[in-house]
Scaffold this motif. Structure first.
Motif, PDB file in Angstrom:
ATOM      1  N   ARG A  70      -4.153 -24.533   4.363  1.00 22.75           N
ATOM      2  CA  ARG A  70      -4.226 -23.614   5.493  1.00 22.75           C
ATOM      3  C   ARG A  70      -4.481 -24.410   6.768  1.00 22.75           C
ATOM      4  O   ARG A  70      -5.147 -25.438   6.739  1.00 22.75           O
ATOM      5  CB  ARG A  70      -5.370 -22.624   5.288  1.00 22.75           C
ATOM      6  N   PRO A  71      -3.985 -23.912   7.894  1.00 19.81           N
ATOM      7  CA  PRO A  71      -4.302 -24.586   9.156  1.00 19.81           C
ATOM      8  C   PRO A  71      -5.795 -24.458   9.452  1.00 19.81           C
ATOM      9  O   PRO A  71      -6.425 -23.463   9.099  1.00 19.81           O
ATOM     10  CB  PRO A  71      -3.466 -23.842  10.190  1.00 19.81           C
ATOM     11  N   PHE A  72      -6.337 -25.476  10.056  1.00 17.69           N
ATOM     12  CA  PHE A  72      -7.759 -25.486  10.374  1.00 17.69           C
ATOM     13  C   PHE A  72      -7.957 -26.184  11.704  1.00 17.69           C
ATOM     14  O   PHE A  72      -7.401 -27.252  11.934  1.00 17.69           O
ATOM     15  CB  PHE A  72      -8.547 -26.217   9.278  1.00 17.69           C
ATOM     16  N   THR A  73      -8.729 -25.577  12.568  1.00 15.46           N
ATOM     17  CA  THR A  73      -9.031 -26.160  13.868  1.00 15.46           C
ATOM     18  C   THR A  73     -10.475 -26.630  13.880  1.00 15.46           C
ATOM     19  O   THR A  73     -11.387 -25.874  13.522  1.00 15.46           O
ATOM     20  CB  THR A  73      -8.837 -25.121  14.996  1.00 15.46           C
ATOM     21  N   VAL A  74     -10.679 -27.874  14.259  1.00 20.29           N
ATOM     22  CA  VAL A  74     -12.033 -28.408  14.387  1.00 20.29           C
ATOM     23  C   VAL A  74     -12.627 -27.827  15.661  1.00 20.29           C
ATOM     24  O   VAL A  74     -12.196 -28.155  16.759  1.00 20.29           O
ATOM     25  CB  VAL A  74     -12.024 -29.951  14.423  1.00 20.29           C
ATOM     26  N   ALA A  75     -13.619 -26.931  15.491  1.00 22.94           N
ATOM     27  CA  ALA A  75     -14.195 -26.240  16.641  1.00 22.94           C
ATOM     28  C   ALA A  75     -15.604 -26.707  16.964  1.00 22.94           C
ATOM     29  O   ALA A  75     -16.102 -26.449  18.052  1.00 22.94           O
ATOM     30  CB  ALA A  75     -14.207 -24.731  16.384  1.00 22.94           C
ATOM     31  N   ARG A  76     -16.242 -27.390  16.014  1.00 19.39           N
ATOM     32  CA  ARG A  76     -17.634 -27.820  16.208  1.00 19.39           C
ATOM     33  C   ARG A  76     -17.776 -29.266  15.728  1.00 19.39           C
ATOM     34  O   ARG A  76     -17.017 -29.712  14.878  1.00 19.39           O
ATOM     35  CB  ARG A  76     -18.593 -26.959  15.385  1.00 19.39           C
ATOM     36  N   PRO A  77     -18.771 -29.981  16.231  1.00 19.11           N
ATOM     37  CA  PRO A  77     -19.005 -31.335  15.728  1.00 19.11           C
ATOM     38  C   PRO A  77     -19.225 -31.371  14.218  1.00 19.11           C
ATOM     39  O   PRO A  77     -18.772 -32.293  13.557  1.00 19.11           O
ATOM     40  CB  PRO A  77     -20.259 -31.782  16.484  1.00 19.11           C
ATOM     41  N   LEU A  78     -19.873 -30.339  13.678  1.00 14.83           N
ATOM     42  CA  LEU A  78     -20.107 -30.309  12.238  1.00 14.83           C
ATOM     43  C   LEU A  78     -18.793 -30.237  11.459  1.00 14.83           C
ATOM     44  O   LEU A  78     -18.664 -30.839  10.392  1.00 14.83           O
ATOM     45  CB  LEU A  78     -21.002 -29.129  11.869  1.00 14.83           C
TER      46      LEU A  78
END
Length: 109
Positions: A70-78
């Motif tokens: 699935r597509p995933f966007t890195v939104a947080r440093p974690l």
């Protein structure tokens, strides 16, 4: 590592979706069952619940393995840190990466 994998899958599925919630429950039940294997503190009903939750966990994992990523966007440093863990690109011991994480314990995670 299991923690990071389930957290990533839960993020990709949507943390509040039934599948993600089942993954979280299955991971927690499996961990509890494993701990009880050594410390023998669960009652029979607890063991049966853990087995059921873990079986559901395995079914969802098997289903996800047959699907494309699935597509995933890195939104947080974690999120970025977890992706680094999963891909084997963690910073060296004692080195703080650009996201502010460090591994000072000297232990492999």
């Amino acid at each position: 590592m299991r923690q990071a994998v389930v957290s990533q899958l839960g993020s990709e599925l949507g943390p509040s979706t039934p599948a993600a919630q089942s993954l979280y429950r299955g991971r927690d039940a499996g961990d509890l069952h494993h701990e009880s294997f050594y410390e023998n503190f669960l009652y029979e009903d607890d063991v049966l619940y853990a087995i059921g939750a873990t079986e559901t966990f395995v079914q969802i994992i098997e289903q996800l393995m047959s699907e494309p990523p699935r597509p995933f966007t890195v939104a947080r440093p974690l999120d970025a840190h977890r992706i680094s863990q999963l891909t084997g690109h963690e910073p060296d011991l004692g080195v703080t990466d650009a996201l502010g994480f460090a591994n000072f314990t000297g232990q492999v995670r």
